[in-house]
Design a protein around this motif. Sequence first.
Motif: not given
Length: 152
Positions: A28, A88, A92-93, A125, A149-152
């Motif tokens: 990161t 970030n 996490e994306t 998320k 929003y964190r899709p993972e």
Amino acid sequence: MGVDAHTTSSPLGSLAELAAMTEVPEETREQVASDPFCATLGIEVVDLSPGRARAELRVTEDLLNFHGTPHGGAIYSLADAAFAAASNSRGETALALETNISYLDADGVGETLTATAEETHLAGKTAEYEVDVVDGNGDRVATFRGRVYRPE
């Protein structure tokens, strides 16, 4: 934690300085340090920790609008860079859902603006961040708010 221009290998600070910022994954830190858009504008991330980031931008002639004040897009980009780094920072994306900015004051050439992003809400998320942009005297120039929003 300032960045010395003579030891900086990247416009976003040296990798060694970014690596010294604890609890942020190395990958990161490397992503933050290699952002080409920020490099183009001269934005430097000078502090990074989980849920928090601080970025700086020196106002130059090429960042002015036709009124002779810093272009709103330059100020927005500075705030957005701090927002992106903070959101970030846990590795996490995080994808922006929405952002807004309020411009409060204008400064001139030679002024260094600082944007500090703080995580204000984290739930599942999504997360929310507030960013204050201040001038060298600590006076607020803009306030920015964003959600991710964190899709993972």
